[in-house]
Scaffold this motif. Structure first.
Motif, PDB file in Angstrom:
ATOM      1  N   ASP A  48      38.973  42.575  58.178  1.00  0.00           N
ATOM      2  CA  ASP A  48      40.078  43.043  57.352  1.00  0.00           C
ATOM      3  C   ASP A  48      39.567  43.781  56.098  1.00  0.00           C
ATOM      4  O   ASP A  48      40.297  44.613  55.552  1.00  0.00           O
ATOM      5  N   ALA A  49      38.349  43.464  55.700  1.00  0.00           N
ATOM      6  CA  ALA A  49      37.835  44.088  54.451  1.00  0.00           C
ATOM      7  C   ALA A  49      36.298  44.028  54.450  1.00  0.00           C
ATOM      8  O   ALA A  49      35.695  43.245  55.187  1.00  0.00           O
ATOM      9  N   THR A 103      32.754  44.982  51.389  1.00  0.00           N
ATOM     10  CA  THR A 103      32.502  45.216  49.949  1.00  0.00           C
ATOM     11  C   THR A 103      31.260  46.083  49.782  1.00  0.00           C
ATOM     12  O   THR A 103      30.139  45.572  49.573  1.00  0.00           O
ATOM     13  N   GLY A 153      40.619  50.075  47.980  1.00  0.00           N
ATOM     14  CA  GLY A 153      41.987  50.140  48.515  1.00  0.00           C
ATOM     15  C   GLY A 153      42.014  49.980  50.046  1.00  0.00           C
ATOM     16  O   GLY A 153      40.987  49.773  50.685  1.00  0.00           O
ATOM     17  N   ALA A 154      43.210  50.095  50.613  1.00  0.00           N
ATOM     18  CA  ALA A 154      43.419  49.937  52.069  1.00  0.00           C
ATOM     19  C   ALA A 154      43.325  51.292  52.756  1.00  0.00           C
ATOM     20  O   ALA A 154      43.976  52.249  52.329  1.00  0.00           O
ATOM     21  N   TYR A 155      42.560  51.323  53.833  1.00  0.00           N
ATOM     22  CA  TYR A 155      42.371  52.562  54.599  1.00  0.00           C
ATOM     23  C   TYR A 155      42.818  52.321  56.063  1.00  0.00           C
ATOM     24  O   TYR A 155      42.263  51.460  56.762  1.00  0.00           O
ATOM     25  N   SER A 196      44.448  48.445  59.324  1.00  0.00           N
ATOM     26  CA  SER A 196      43.869  48.984  58.072  1.00  0.00           C
ATOM     27  C   SER A 196      42.740  48.048  57.613  1.00  0.00           C
ATOM     28  O   SER A 196      42.750  46.845  57.930  1.00  0.00           O
ATOM     29  N   MET A 231      40.365  46.917  54.178  1.00  0.00           N
ATOM     30  CA  MET A 231      40.368  46.952  52.706  1.00  0.00           C
ATOM     31  C   MET A 231      38.933  47.178  52.206  1.00  0.00           C
ATOM     32  O   MET A 231      38.017  46.487  52.618  1.00  0.00           O
ATOM     33  N   ILE A 254      36.628  46.905  49.089  1.00  0.00           N
ATOM     34  CA  ILE A 254      36.605  46.153  47.831  1.00  0.00           C
ATOM     35  C   ILE A 254      35.288  46.455  47.118  1.00  0.00           C
ATOM     36  O   ILE A 254      34.212  46.392  47.736  1.00  0.00           O
TER      37      ILE A 254
END
Length: 940
Positions: A854-855, A857, A911-913, A935, A937, A939
């Motif tokens: 989901d994300a 960094t 942000g969310a892509y 999408s 995220m 971070i």
């Protein structure tokens, strides 16, 4: 007891009629003696010529020569005494024979024929009476057709007569039944086609009538059994004025009246017997009156009235003509018994021929009503049917008898139960062939009327079961049935403006008979229940000039026979056999022959010409293919259970004949016995076109042979049939195989012919039946994903009670659970022992899968710096990542590639892509590509 004899010369004299010598041309002519003493009970006549005698009250004797004769009567009186009466009579000489009298002839329209019995000089004092109009001149000029007779009477009262039938060329004849009068002043004229109404008839009666015309269809007179009307519609007078009484018929008598010609010796049919039957609720009386058409200028007069023939009688009376001698039979039936009365109208007068007791007793008012009818005669034997309706209640019957026109013998045939009454059986009629019988049932007490057809060619047990109901009505009363000169059967319907019509009486179906309830209009007059009662032969179809054909086969002569236009005028004939206008040369021969080479329907024309007429007749002739010549080959002497025979020709019908009977009806046949075999192949509706051959077969018996008992196979399986004995060296199976054993995969009949070293052959037949095989519905493929540790249930899914075996595991259950790839077999057995086997393939096929975090960094700290995507069991992978403006900022189709969170070398903002992931299944390439959206995220 002593009898006293008294001799008396002039006491209680007897009457003498016809005191003339016998006419050698008319053996029935005689002198009649009548005793007038009412108390006499026995008689013995002596006629004074040789030893001639008689013992009847009314005696007859024919004197062979003129002269004086003493006639003696010894009569016995009631009480026992006797009287003797003598009388001298004078027997007169007959007129001389006619001179140069013409035979029956035909004249052309417009010609005149002069008739004269004595062109060379007439006897002195001779008087003349001509038929049909009673002319009294010596000569008569004839210019129209008909029967003409002249009676020559000498002063001594002795007379002779002769007749001549004159025809007009091409004028219709044999139309005695052409005029019908019935019901409420109704009538039909069958001289026209179609029949036209007669609206000026004087007859008005609910039931029986009769009418008579001459051979040209010109009305003579008609009657309702009470009154006689001449052709002008006037009441016919009696010859003796003041002595005319009503006839003894009845308005409510089924067959109240019947007009029958009385033959005369060498005279025309100018005398007519008018029989009447009274109402069954009344006198039950059968009488006869006599009409002489020579009287009253050819309009006729009643010369004898109401002579009682029988009492009590029923309402039934019929008549038929014997064409062999032109006499007439009349049959009635007594009331209260089963006795018929058979009368014979001959040149000697009307006599009761016999009174046979046959069939059911007509012993009630109900049973004594209903029609009696003759059928047409068989032209060869003279036999015809007689049908008698015997109404109920409680049941209706029809009785059938056989009558011989030549002998007058009536024999019983059968009684047919027509079912309960009401409705009441009433009218009856036969088709021209006598094979179909029509019966009308009159509805009453809430029951319907019916018209039914019965097929007399069927077995008795099927007669009523197969009857066809032609018409029925809940509101109309159906009445009499009567065959007409136009070949149709007509039915009366009470109160109707029409007669119903059966257009094709030989038809075999409801539509085939061409029935119309409103068949012929009566011109405003009304039908009641009755129709005219006539001599059966007077209502038959008449025939005109034409030709007959015989032989309807290719390559064989077809014979044609022409009917003369107007016999005896000589004709010449020309033939066009192909219908193409190519006539043969004129010939006086009535017979011609032509051989057709091709089958088909030909329009054959015959042109007939004589001094009066030139006419062409056209008829269809259908020619059928003669089958090719059959060749069965040489006679056979062989050893075997049978000899196969084959006609080897194409035909519509086949017949194999052995020892005088048909043993086969197929093109091929197996001869199983020694003897002569005849093969016949037929074409044509009557099988008239045929070819034939014969073969002599000597059949020696082979050794016994069997292929074994009948057996069975399971559906979708096979069995092996094998000849077990080593004796046989040749094998011929009906499958075409020639091996000792065959594999059979289909049920059916299998024949094997075998032959040994001695040329003996035998054969056997085995029936192979079929047993049901188990039905399984095991899926052909099952899928598991082994890495996931999956298993699958395999279901044989059999129908009904079955036992199972999974060979791989030994399981005997309908289902098993497996977790390994490979082929798995299941066998199912049903109660019949039949086995079905199915196979399924278990394959390792995992579904594609992906994992996207989901994300991540990408902040340079060394943890989770790149976007890692995990996938398995896929192909054709691609991913696209978008910024907020929809631009693709990252794309790859390589799962090993990693996105580090940059775009064009610069770090993207946190942000969310959004992304779009696309891939296809590795194991299911037939599926469409799979698209996933999501999408990730970023971070920092």
């Amino acid at each position: 007891m002593l009898l006293s004899t008294v001799y008396v010369k002039a006491q209680a004299p007897f009457l003498v009629e016809g005191q003339c010598m016998q006419n050698p041309d008319c053996e029935a002519d005689s002198t009649t003696f009548k005793d007038t003493l009412s108390t006499a009970i026995a008689w013995r006549w002596s006629f004074g010529e040789g030893g001639a005698s008689d013992t009847r009250r009314n005696a007859q004797h024919s004197y062979m020569a003129p002269g004086s004769y003493t006639v003696t009567l010894v009569r016995t009186i009631r009480g026992g005494s006797q009287q003797t009466v003598s009388q001298v009579i004078q027997i007169g000489e007959l007129p001389p024979s006619f001179q140069q009298w013409k035979t029956d002839t035909t004249i052309c329209p417009g010609d005149t024929l002069i008739l004269d019995p004595y062109p060379n000089g007439a006897p002195e004092g001779a008087r003349y009476v001509w038929y049909p109009k009673g002319d009294t001149t010596q000569t008569l000029n004839v210019d129209s057709s008909g029967c003409y007779s002249v009676e020559v009477i000498l002063p001594n009262g002795c007379k002779i007569q002769d007749r001549i039938n004159v025809k007009i060329c091409m004028e219709p004849v044999n139309q005695e039944g052409a005029k019908w009068f019935f019901g409420g002043n109704a009538g039909l004229d069958f001289s026209n086609s179609p029949p036209t109404p007669i609206t000026d008839g004087k007859l008005n009666t609910p039931e029986g009538t009769s009418a008579i015309a001459n051979s040209k269809g010109q009305l003579l007179f008609y009657s309702d059994g009470i009154t006689v009307w001449n052709k002008n519609g006037d009441v016919m007078p009696c010859f003796a004025p003041g002595n005319c009484a009503p006839l003894k018929g009845s308005p409510n008598s089924t067959q109240s009246v019947l007009i029958v010609p009385q033959p005369t010796c060498k005279g025309c049919e100018y005398l007519f017997n008018v029989f009447t039957t009274s109402d069954i609720n009344g006198e039950k009386l059968l009488t006869v009156s006599v009409v002489d058409m020579r009287r009253n200028n050819g309009l006729g007069a009643i010369v004898e009235q109401n002579t009682t023939l029988q009492q009590p009688t029923t309402e039934r009376i019929v008549s038929a003509r014997n064409d062999r001698d032109s006499t007439y039979w009349v049959i009635s039936h007594d009331y209260g018994t089963n006795k018929f009365r058979i009368y014979h109208a001959t040149t000697g007068g009307l006599v009761e021929s016999s009174a046979p007791e046959l069939g059911m007793a007509h012993d009630s008012v109900g049973k004594a009503q209903g029609y009696m009818k003759f059928s047409s005669p068989d032209t060869t034997t003279g036999q015809r049917r007689l049908a008698v309706i015997i109404p109920g209640p409680p049941k209706n019957y029809v009785e059938l008898f056989s009558f011989n026109d030549s002998t007058g013998v009536l024999t019983y045939d059968k009684t047919i139960d027509l079912g309960p009454a009401p409705p009441t059986a009433y009218g009856i009629e036969f088709s021209p062939s006598g094979e179909k019988m029509y019966i009308s049932f009159t509805g009453e007490n809430g029951t319907s009327s019916y018209l039914k057809q019965y097929d007399l060619t069927l077995p008795d047990s099927l007669l009523t079961e197969t009857a066809i109901t032609i018409d029925s009505s809940a509101t109309r009363k159906f009445g009499a049935l009567q065959f007409a000169p136009d070949g149709k059967i007509y039915m009366a319907i009470e109160g109707s403006d029409y007669l119903a019509v059966i257009g094709e009486p030989e038809g075999n179906s409801l539509t085939g008979v061409e029935y119309e309830r409103d068949g012929v209009n009566l011109g405003g007059k009304k039908s009641e229940l009755g129709l005219p009662n006539m001599v059966q032969d007077f209502t038959q179809e008449s025939s005109g000039p034409g030709f007959e054909a015989d032989g309807f086969c290719t390559n064989e002569p077809t014979n044609f026979t022409a009917s003369p236009i107007c016999d005896p005028i000589e004709d010449s004939y020309q033939w066009d056999f192909l219908g193409d206008g190519s006539f043969t040369a004129p010939s006086k021969e009535t017979k011609a022959t032509y051989t057709y080479t091709k089958p088909g329907t030909y329009m054959v024309r015959m042109r007939a010409t004589n001094k009066c007429k030139d006419t062409t007749v056209v008829q269809e002739v259908t020619i059928y293919e003669t089958p090719p010549q059959i060749s069965l080959g040489a006679d056979k002497d062989t050893c075997g259970a049978y000899v196969p025979l084959d006609m080897k020709v194409e035909a519509e019908v086949y017949a194999w004949i052995h020892r005088g009977r048909v043993v086969g009806r197929q093109r091929t046949y197996r001869a199983i016995a020694t003897g002569r075999y005849i093969a016949v192949a037929f074409n044509g509706p009557q099988g008239q076109c045929f070819s034939a051959d014969t073969i002599e077969i000597t059949l020696r018996r082979p050794p016994a042979f069997t292929i074994g008992p009948d057996t069975t196979l399971c559906r979708d399986s096979s069995i092996v049939l094998r000849v077990q004995s080593d004796r046989w060296i040749e094998y011929n199976w009906s499958t075409g195989e020639k091996t000792r054993e065959v594999t059979i995969a289909q049920p059916g009949t299998y024949i094997i012919t075998v032959k040994d070293r001695n040329d003996c052959f035998n054969a056997d037949t085995i029936q192979v039946g079929e047993l049901p095989s188990p039905i399984l519905n095991l899926a052909p493929e099952n899928v598991i994903c082994i890495p996931d540790g999956q298993s699958v249930i395999l279901d044989a899914n059999g129908q009904g009670q079955l036992s199972y075996l999974w060979p791989a595991s030994g399981d005997t259950t309908r289902t098993i659970t497996v977790d390994k790839e490979g082929q798995y077999i299941v066998r199912a057995t049903n109660r019949e022992g039949c086995v079905t086997e199915q196979v399924t393939e278990v394959v390792d096929k995992c579904e594609p899968r992906f994992f996207i975090p989901d994300a991540f960094t990408p902040d340079g700290e060394g943890h989770n710096e790149i976007l890692e995507i995990f996938g398995a069991y896929y192909t054709n992978f691609s991913i696209r990542i978008y910024n907020r403006w929809g631009e693709v900022i990252y794309a790859t189709n390589n799962l090993e590639a990693r996105w580090d969170g940059t775009y064009k070398g610069l770090k993207v903002q946190p942000g969310a892509y959004p992304y779009v992931l696309s891939f296809e299944s590795l194991y299911y390439p037939e599926r469409a590509p799979i698209v996933k959206r999501g999408s990730v995220m970023v971070i920092r």
